[in-house]
Design a protein around this motif. Structure first.
Motif, PDB file in Angstrom:
ATOM      1  N   TYR A 160       0.835  -1.083   0.173  1.00 29.59           N
ATOM      2  CA  TYR A 160      -0.066   0.031  -0.104  1.00 29.59           C
ATOM      3  C   TYR A 160       0.820   1.250   0.039  1.00 29.59           C
ATOM      4  O   TYR A 160       1.633   1.443   0.986  1.00 29.59           O
ATOM      5  CB  TYR A 160      -1.046   0.132   1.314  1.00 29.59           C
ATOM      6  CG  TYR A 160      -1.577  -0.946   1.272  1.00 29.59           C
ATOM      7  CD1 TYR A 160      -2.988  -1.326   0.763  1.00 29.59           C
ATOM      8  CD2 TYR A 160      -1.554  -2.273   2.058  1.00 29.59           C
ATOM      9  CE1 TYR A 160      -3.944  -2.305   0.719  1.00 29.59           C
ATOM     10  CE2 TYR A 160      -2.416  -3.393   2.157  1.00 29.59           C
ATOM     11  CZ  TYR A 160      -3.596  -3.248   1.548  1.00 29.59           C
ATOM     12  OH  TYR A 160      -4.435  -4.445   1.408  1.00 29.59           O
ATOM     13  N   ARG A 161       0.766   1.859  -0.959  1.00 29.55           N
ATOM     14  CA  ARG A 161       1.424   3.132  -1.161  1.00 29.55           C
ATOM     15  C   ARG A 161       1.057   4.366   0.098  1.00 29.55           C
ATOM     16  O   ARG A 161       1.832   5.045   0.807  1.00 29.55           O
ATOM     17  CB  ARG A 161       1.383   3.921  -2.477  1.00 29.55           C
ATOM     18  CG  ARG A 161       2.018   3.144  -3.574  1.00 29.55           C
ATOM     19  CD  ARG A 161       2.029   3.750  -4.908  1.00 29.55           C
ATOM     20  NE  ARG A 161       2.589   3.161  -6.085  1.00 29.55           N
ATOM     21  CZ  ARG A 161       4.005   3.125  -6.183  1.00 29.55           C
ATOM     22  NH1 ARG A 161       4.836   3.746  -5.700  1.00 29.55           N
ATOM     23  NH2 ARG A 161       4.383   2.450  -7.391  1.00 29.55           N
ATOM     24  N   ARG A 177       3.045   3.527   3.279  1.00 34.84           N
ATOM     25  CA  ARG A 177       4.542   4.066   3.250  1.00 34.84           C
ATOM     26  C   ARG A 177       4.606   5.506   3.172  1.00 34.84           C
ATOM     27  O   ARG A 177       5.397   6.039   3.647  1.00 34.84           O
ATOM     28  CB  ARG A 177       5.203   3.352   2.025  1.00 34.84           C
ATOM     29  CG  ARG A 177       6.793   3.670   1.843  1.00 34.84           C
ATOM     30  CD  ARG A 177       7.328   3.289   3.020  1.00 34.84           C
ATOM     31  NE  ARG A 177       8.966   3.796   2.507  1.00 34.84           N
ATOM     32  CZ  ARG A 177       9.842   3.633   3.865  1.00 34.84           C
ATOM     33  NH1 ARG A 177       9.291   3.345   5.161  1.00 34.84           N
ATOM     34  NH2 ARG A 177      11.090   3.912   3.455  1.00 34.84           N
ATOM     35  N   TRP A 178       3.606   6.245   2.427  1.00 37.37           N
ATOM     36  CA  TRP A 178       3.738   7.690   2.109  1.00 37.37           C
ATOM     37  C   TRP A 178       3.539   8.451   3.676  1.00 37.37           C
ATOM     38  O   TRP A 178       4.318   9.151   3.901  1.00 37.37           O
ATOM     39  CB  TRP A 178       2.436   7.789   1.323  1.00 37.37           C
ATOM     40  CG  TRP A 178       2.185   9.515   1.026  1.00 37.37           C
ATOM     41  CD1 TRP A 178       1.965  10.441   1.724  1.00 37.37           C
ATOM     42  CD2 TRP A 178       2.649   9.867  -0.310  1.00 37.37           C
ATOM     43  NE1 TRP A 178       1.966  11.635   1.095  1.00 37.37           N
ATOM     44  CE2 TRP A 178       2.270  11.398  -0.210  1.00 37.37           C
ATOM     45  CE3 TRP A 178       3.051   9.378  -1.378  1.00 37.37           C
ATOM     46  CZ2 TRP A 178       2.714  12.228  -1.248  1.00 37.37           C
ATOM     47  CZ3 TRP A 178       3.328  10.292  -2.399  1.00 37.37           C
ATOM     48  CH2 TRP A 178       3.259  11.648  -2.475  1.00 37.37           C
ATOM     49  N   GLN A 184       8.299   7.812  -7.378  1.00 35.53           N
ATOM     50  CA  GLN A 184       7.994   6.370  -7.808  1.00 35.53           C
ATOM     51  C   GLN A 184       6.604   6.336  -8.175  1.00 35.53           C
ATOM     52  O   GLN A 184       6.259   5.241  -8.832  1.00 35.53           O
ATOM     53  CB  GLN A 184       8.379   5.506  -6.735  1.00 35.53           C
ATOM     54  CG  GLN A 184       9.667   5.399  -6.229  1.00 35.53           C
ATOM     55  CD  GLN A 184      10.103   4.647  -5.229  1.00 35.53           C
ATOM     56  OE1 GLN A 184       9.332   3.555  -4.734  1.00 35.53           O
ATOM     57  NE2 GLN A 184      11.077   4.728  -4.400  1.00 35.53           N
ATOM     58  N   LEU A 185       5.690   7.378  -8.066  1.00 35.86           N
ATOM     59  CA  LEU A 185       4.530   7.458  -8.337  1.00 35.86           C
ATOM     60  C   LEU A 185       4.247   7.329  -9.988  1.00 35.86           C
ATOM     61  O   LEU A 185       4.922   8.054 -10.521  1.00 35.86           O
ATOM     62  CB  LEU A 185       3.426   8.472  -7.580  1.00 35.86           C
ATOM     63  CG  LEU A 185       3.459   8.547  -6.085  1.00 35.86           C
ATOM     64  CD1 LEU A 185       2.867   9.357  -5.692  1.00 35.86           C
ATOM     65  CD2 LEU A 185       2.868   6.983  -5.786  1.00 35.86           C
ATOM     66  N   TYR A 239      10.537   9.213  -2.519  1.00 31.84           N
ATOM     67  CA  TYR A 239       9.520   8.176  -2.812  1.00 31.84           C
ATOM     68  C   TYR A 239       8.480   8.706  -3.770  1.00 31.84           C
ATOM     69  O   TYR A 239       7.774   7.929  -4.073  1.00 31.84           O
ATOM     70  CB  TYR A 239       9.049   7.772  -1.423  1.00 31.84           C
ATOM     71  CG  TYR A 239       7.990   6.802  -1.314  1.00 31.84           C
ATOM     72  CD1 TYR A 239       8.296   5.405  -1.699  1.00 31.84           C
ATOM     73  CD2 TYR A 239       6.657   7.107  -1.299  1.00 31.84           C
ATOM     74  CE1 TYR A 239       7.393   4.559  -1.612  1.00 31.84           C
ATOM     75  CE2 TYR A 239       5.642   5.930  -1.050  1.00 31.84           C
ATOM     76  CZ  TYR A 239       5.823   4.885  -1.412  1.00 31.84           C
ATOM     77  OH  TYR A 239       4.966   3.861  -1.421  1.00 31.84           O
ATOM     78  N   SER A 240       8.177   9.981  -3.544  1.00 31.95           N
ATOM     79  CA  SER A 240       7.147  10.632  -4.473  1.00 31.95           C
ATOM     80  C   SER A 240       7.499  10.480  -5.819  1.00 31.95           C
ATOM     81  O   SER A 240       6.479  10.126  -6.654  1.00 31.95           O
ATOM     82  CB  SER A 240       6.954  11.848  -3.917  1.00 31.95           C
ATOM     83  OG  SER A 240       6.875  12.199  -2.739  1.00 31.95           O
ATOM     84  N   GLU A 299      -1.606   7.985 -10.492  1.00 40.02           N
ATOM     85  CA  GLU A 299      -1.373   8.095  -9.256  1.00 40.02           C
ATOM     86  C   GLU A 299      -1.347   9.458  -8.700  1.00 40.02           C
ATOM     87  O   GLU A 299      -1.878   9.684  -7.559  1.00 40.02           O
ATOM     88  CB  GLU A 299      -0.053   7.421  -8.616  1.00 40.02           C
ATOM     89  CG  GLU A 299      -0.379   5.631  -8.564  1.00 40.02           C
ATOM     90  CD  GLU A 299       0.405   4.844  -8.148  1.00 40.02           C
ATOM     91  OE1 GLU A 299       0.200   3.827  -7.439  1.00 40.02           O
ATOM     92  OE2 GLU A 299       1.583   5.188  -8.689  1.00 40.02           O
TER      93      GLU A 299
END
Length: 644
Positions: free
Chosen positions: A430-431, A434-435, A486-487, A483-484, A491
């Motif tokens: 689930y993104r 982690r977000w 990677q969307l 990490y952002s 998304e």
């Protein structure tokens, strides 16, 4: 004439039907006509030296029996093509008939003959055959009983008594009587379009798993039972069309405000407001009610419905809550999630809801029922919100002694590490989880980096401690922004308002560290290359975010606004003092103390034709326009509304 590979044409004395089969096989290659034994074993039939027997049958000393294929005579190609065209045309006509029937109200159909399909006889190739199957729809006479029309549905049956889209919009129009009629744009939404938007919303709920659609959900069910929720879903999921989404949001506000002023309080209204708030950043309006006011209304409705007093006793797996109770618990948790996340962006704002044991119980009940895939992460999201509230309550005074600060930081960092390690498996799936984990960690070190330790002068290790907290905060922001990246492009469109504000806040924090940090021994934004980090993340995010879906002049959308404002922030970060030489030249020399001097600083600036060569620094954006002060608490909301 050629027979089987192991049969000779010269000495053949087979009956006439064998001759016919051999003639039919003439010109065929491969192993299509193997003997019965080879066909049964699915092996290749190889002829032997002896006539009338294959090698495998000869070796096994059995009779080699010829396989006689039983085939139907092939139809002429012209007939097949014509039949396919007829079937395809019939399907198209039936689909058109279904669309017109589903999008036309009964009252309109009875008074407007032109809304029916054109006569089928207008198609020459189908006039004779189709006239026996489907008669031409004629104007409906009120006194006569219309014959039932048999059609192939193109959508699943939404119920025993499905409602049309036009009747739904008429009911919404009746709700705003006295405020004008609904926008004609939204009245063009058909049942098919509604069902498509429902499926889009189903994929969006990963970023806000508190108002979900049932597994088998159709428009007809929502029109009858949850019309306000359906209206909000259509608004949030129509981001592909800016004009449609703006029209839907404007009309939704009118309908909701009328219902609130009439004193209506229902779970349908609460869920609709939560969905509308969760993706409100797509259709922000400066002149409309703010997000905080809408959220206060949600909390008030939840209190009036008594959602905080729903029984939550321990039950066996067989004995579960009914559907209404589970939906009510999710809605109450959604109120808390939005209230907690949005209040943390403004340190001075009072939280409309705080963590309680009731919330923890509700989240555990939802996870135990596990009606939907995302129910498993609901307790973890609630725990993360409670963690950020703990950080805010611990360091909210912005002034602490050194030993207390160090002890509290150790406690909170160990708590975050434990929560992160316990939910590592769920965070990979689930993104959203982690977000919010990275957001919580960034919030912790941003709070400690901004603390004012009043006894720092008397304790020698405090300066190094503060420097380490500021650098850790910088690395946490960079990790979150990385990490952002990677969307995917789609998304970004489905991010909820809390996730979008966290993204904007992360980029803004990076700019603040480059521009507005107080002097500290060992802290040098130039050596840490904060400006380059900001440029990198800003450019990468702007490139990955989707572009405008429409070419019409409707103003900037959410992502164009992001590109415009962050471009100004990029210019401000580039113009930060001490970043480069006055002329932007590469003739620079870095001294041992960390200062950078220009080798051309003794030369007078060149002014050809009386025009400066650019040595004069550009004015700082927030000095030209005070609204662009990124250090103010209102900057994030001005960013969303585009009022900068």
């Amino acid at each position: 004439m050629i027979g089987l590979p192991h049969q000779s044409a010269a000495g053949d004395s087979t009956p006439s039907h064998s001759i016919i089969t051999m003639e039919a096989r003439e010109g065929r290659i491969g192993n299509a006509f193997a003997c019965e034994r080879c066909r049964k074993h699915k092996v290749r039939c190889v002829p032997s030296e002896a006539a009338g027997i294959c090698q495998r049958c000869q070796k096994a000393r059995v009779d080699c029996i010829e396989h006689v294929a039983r085939r139907r005579p092939a139809k002429p190609r012209a007939v097949v093509q014509q039949t396919n065209k007829v079937a395809e045309m019939e399907k198209r006509i039936e689909k058109l008939h279904a669309i017109v029937t589903s999008t036309t109200a009964p009252s309109v159909a009875s008074s407007t003959p032109s809304s029916t399909l054109p006569p089928v006889a207008t198609i020459p190739s189908q006039s004779v055959e189709l006239s026996r199957r489907t008669s031409t729809p004629a104007p409906i006479i009120p006194s006569a009983t219309p014959l039932p029309i048999v059609k192939t549905p193109i959508l699943p049956n939404p119920g025993s008594t499905p409602e049309s889209a036009l009747s739904f919009w008429e009911s919404m129009n009746d709700a705003v009587t006295g405020l004008g009629r609904l926008d004609p744009v939204i009245r063009s939404i058909s049942i098919i379009h509604m069902q498509s938007l429902l499926e889009t919303y189903r994929s969006m709920t990963e970023f806000f798993p508190f108002v979900l659609l049932p597994r088998e959900c159709f428009c007809g069910d929502l029109i009858q039972q949850r019309p306000i929720f359906l209206f909000a879903v259509l608004t949030a999921a129509s981001f592909d069309s800016s004009q449609l989404q703006v029209s839907l949001s404007r009309e939704f506000r009118k309908v909701v405000m009328v219902k609130i002023m009439n004193g209506e309080k229902s779970l349908d209204l609460l869920q609709g407001l939560l969905v509308f708030i969760a993706w409100h950043h797509h259709y922000m309006d400066v002149n409309a009610a703010s997000v905080h006011l809408l959220l206060q209304i949600c909390v008030g409705i939840a209190g009036e419905l008594g959602l905080d007093n729903i029984s939550s006793h321990s039950r066996s797996p067989v004995q579960k809550d009914d559907v209404w109770h589970r939906e009510a618990k999710r809605a109450y948790l959604g109120c808390y999630y939005l209230a907690s996340s949005l209040s943390l962006l403004e340190s001075g704002r009072t939280r409309s809801m705080s963590h309680s044991s009731t919330l923890q119980m509700f989240a555990r009940d939802i996870a135990d029922a596990w009606e939907h895939r995302s129910d498993a992460i609901v307790p973890i999201l609630v725990d993360m919100c409670q963690f950020m509230e703990d950080v805010e309550d611990t360091f909210g005074d912005h002034s602490e002694p050194a030993l207390v600060t160090k002890a509290q930081l150790k406690r909170l960092s160990e708590k975050w590490d434990h929560m992160q390690s316990a939910t590592k498996a769920q965070a990979n799936d689930y993104r959203t989880l982690r977000w919010i984990q990275l957001v919580a960690r960034t919030h912790l070190y941003k709070a400690t980096a901004s603390l004012d330790i009043y006894d720092r002068d008397s304790i020698p290790w405090v300066s190094g401690f503060q420097l380490s907290q500021r650098i850790t905060c910088l690395r946490c922001v960079e990790q979150f922004l990385d990490y952002s990246l990677q969307l995917s492009s789609t998304e970004y469109e489905r991010l909820s308002i809390t996730d979008w504000l966290a993204l904007v806040a992360g980029l803004t924090t990076l700019a603040k560290l480059a521009l507005h940090t107080s002097p500290m021994p060992g802290w040098d934004p130039v050596e840490l290359q904060i400006s380059k980090s900001f440029e990198y993340f800003r450019d990468q995010l702007s490139a990955q975010m989707p572009r405008l879906h429409e070419s019409q002049d409707l103003g900037e959308d959410l992502f164009e606004r992001f590109r415009r404002i962050t471009a100004i922030m990029k210019m401000a970060v580039k113009a930060a003092p001490g970043r480069s030489s006055p002329n932007g030249s590469t003739f620079e020399l870095a001294t041992g103390s960390g200062r950078t001097v220009s080798l051309l600083q003794e030369l007078p600036p060149l002014k050809p034709n009386g025009v400066s060569n650019g040595s004069d620094p550009l004015p700082v954006p927030w000095k030209v326009s005070p609204q662009f002060d990124i250090s103010s608490q209102e900057f994030l909301w001005k960013f969303l509304t585009g009022s900068i």
